[in-house]
Write an enzyme that holds these catalytic residues in place. Structure first.
Site, mmCIF file in Angstrom:
data_model
loop_
_atom_site.group_PDB
_atom_site.id
_atom_site.type_symbol
_atom_site.label_atom_id
_atom_site.label_comp_id
_atom_site.label_asym_id
_atom_site.label_seq_id
_atom_site.Cartn_x
_atom_site.Cartn_y
_atom_site.Cartn_z
ATOM 1 C CD GLU A 69 -5.052 -3.930 -1.854
ATOM 2 O OE1 GLU A 69 -5.650 -2.869 -2.086
ATOM 3 O OE2 GLU A 69 -4.621 -4.236 -0.738
ATOM 4 C CG HIS B 20 -1.841 -1.135 1.320
ATOM 5 N ND1 HIS B 20 -2.139 -1.788 2.510
ATOM 6 C CD2 HIS B 20 -2.557 -1.779 0.363
ATOM 7 C CE1 HIS B 20 -2.988 -2.762 2.281
ATOM 8 N NE2 HIS B 20 -3.257 -2.781 0.980
#
Length: 337
Positions: A290, A252
């Protein structure tokens, strides 16, 4: 060019300076004013490097420095052909050099060079952490190595003319900075983690206790500019959405400082982050991410660094793009300098 291939482990590196006298046919390197290595260069089906002199006290470091200099000045160069008067068993054992077909001939392959863990990592690896499978929250995965503390990665980016480094987040030192970044409307739009100092302390405390996530601060020239979370995919929420391997890592990413935004900065820190994760455990074959499927700018930056979009899928809180970068692809197309 800054350089130190022998910094003490677990200490802030004492970066020295590597200087070059170079031309089309020669390269001489000095380290802190002392001669390190001299070579003659011949362009013939690649770059042929003929050793003429080398510092006898540290021959492998000298060979490493010459490989580093030549590969860094030309990102398109995939191989150096060394001609050495005598064998260099330590350099061969480490993967710095590979025996060639002719006697006295050795190859330095770019794909191997950038997989050597030192001097990029902040500590010397004693070996790969042993594997023992365990089950947590219904997920079977390897026992994870204890989390590091302090600086874990440092590299001089010749394109930026700056150091890019990663260190572990320290809550007392970084809480206010993290809080300011998360409450930036630009960041909050994608992370949705705006909140108070108390809420963010609780968020970071939870991650500190979580063995599957490592929190990192990215720095340029030791100035913090970004926050990263590196996680083991096998025990993460992403695992049900693709066939996660035991040592896949996920990321992230958050750039908090406006002055360090832009494609040239992303190319530096994203390649450094991926490089660190592949070096951290040689069993890691993929790095995944993601991002929100509508975050076209970030997805575009990731495509530029050789990630590919496997598919889109739905988390409870967002529509996500599954971005994947394999080890082989990263190092075969490696443009690190």
């Amino acid at each position: 060019m800054p350089f130190d291939a022998a910094s003490p482990p677990l200490c802030a590196p004492r970066w020295r300076t590597l200087h070059a006298d170079e031309g089309d046919c020669h390269l001489s390197l000095t380290l802190e004013g002392r001669p390190l290595i001299g070579v003659r260069l011949v362009a013939a089906d690649g770059v042929h490097v003929h050793l003429e002199q080398v510092c006898p006290e540290r021959p492998e470091q000298a060979l490493w420095a010459a490989c580093y200099w030549l590969l860094s000045r030309d990102p398109a160069c995939q191989r150096l052909v060394w001609h050495l008067p005598q064998a260099q068993p330590q350099a061969v054992a480490s993967g710095l050099l590979v025996p060639g077909e002719a006697p006295g001939q050795y190859l330095c392959e770019r794909t191997l060079f950038w997989q050597l863990p030192q001097p990029w990592l902040g500590e010397t690896l004693a070996g790969v952490y042993p594997q023992q499978m365990q089950i947590s929250q219904g997920k079977r995965h390897p026992r994870r190595t204890p989390k590091p503390r302090g600086e874990v990665y440092r590299r001089f980016d010749a394109r930026l003319g700056a150091w890019v480094s990663l260190r572990t987040l320290e809550i007392e030192q970084d809480l206010e900075r993290f809080n300011r970044w998360q409450n930036n409307p630009r960041v909050a739009h994608f992370w949705q983690e705006g909140g108070t100092l108390a809420q963010h302390r609780e968020y970071l405390d939870k991650l500190e206790q979580d063995p599957h996530t490592l929190t990192l601060i990215g720095c340029f020239d030791d100035e913090p500019f970004a926050y990263f979370e590196a996680y083991w995919a096998k025990e993460d929420r992403i695992a049900p959405f693709y066939p996660a391997d035991d040592y896949d890592r996920g990321i992230h990413m958050l750039v908090g400082e406006e002055a360090h935004r832009g494609p040239h900065k992303v190319a530096s820190w994203l390649s450094a982050l991926v490089h660190y994760l592949f070096l951290d455990d040689p069993r890691t074959q993929r790095v995944v991410a993601e991002p929100r499927a509508d975050n076209g700018k970030m997805i575009g930056y990731m495509h530029d660094q050789c990630f590919h979009c496997e598919k889109e899928f739905d988390f409870p809180h967002k529509r996500a793009a599954l971005m994947i970068l394999g080890r082989e692809r990263f190092f075969e197309r490696c443009t690190l300098v």
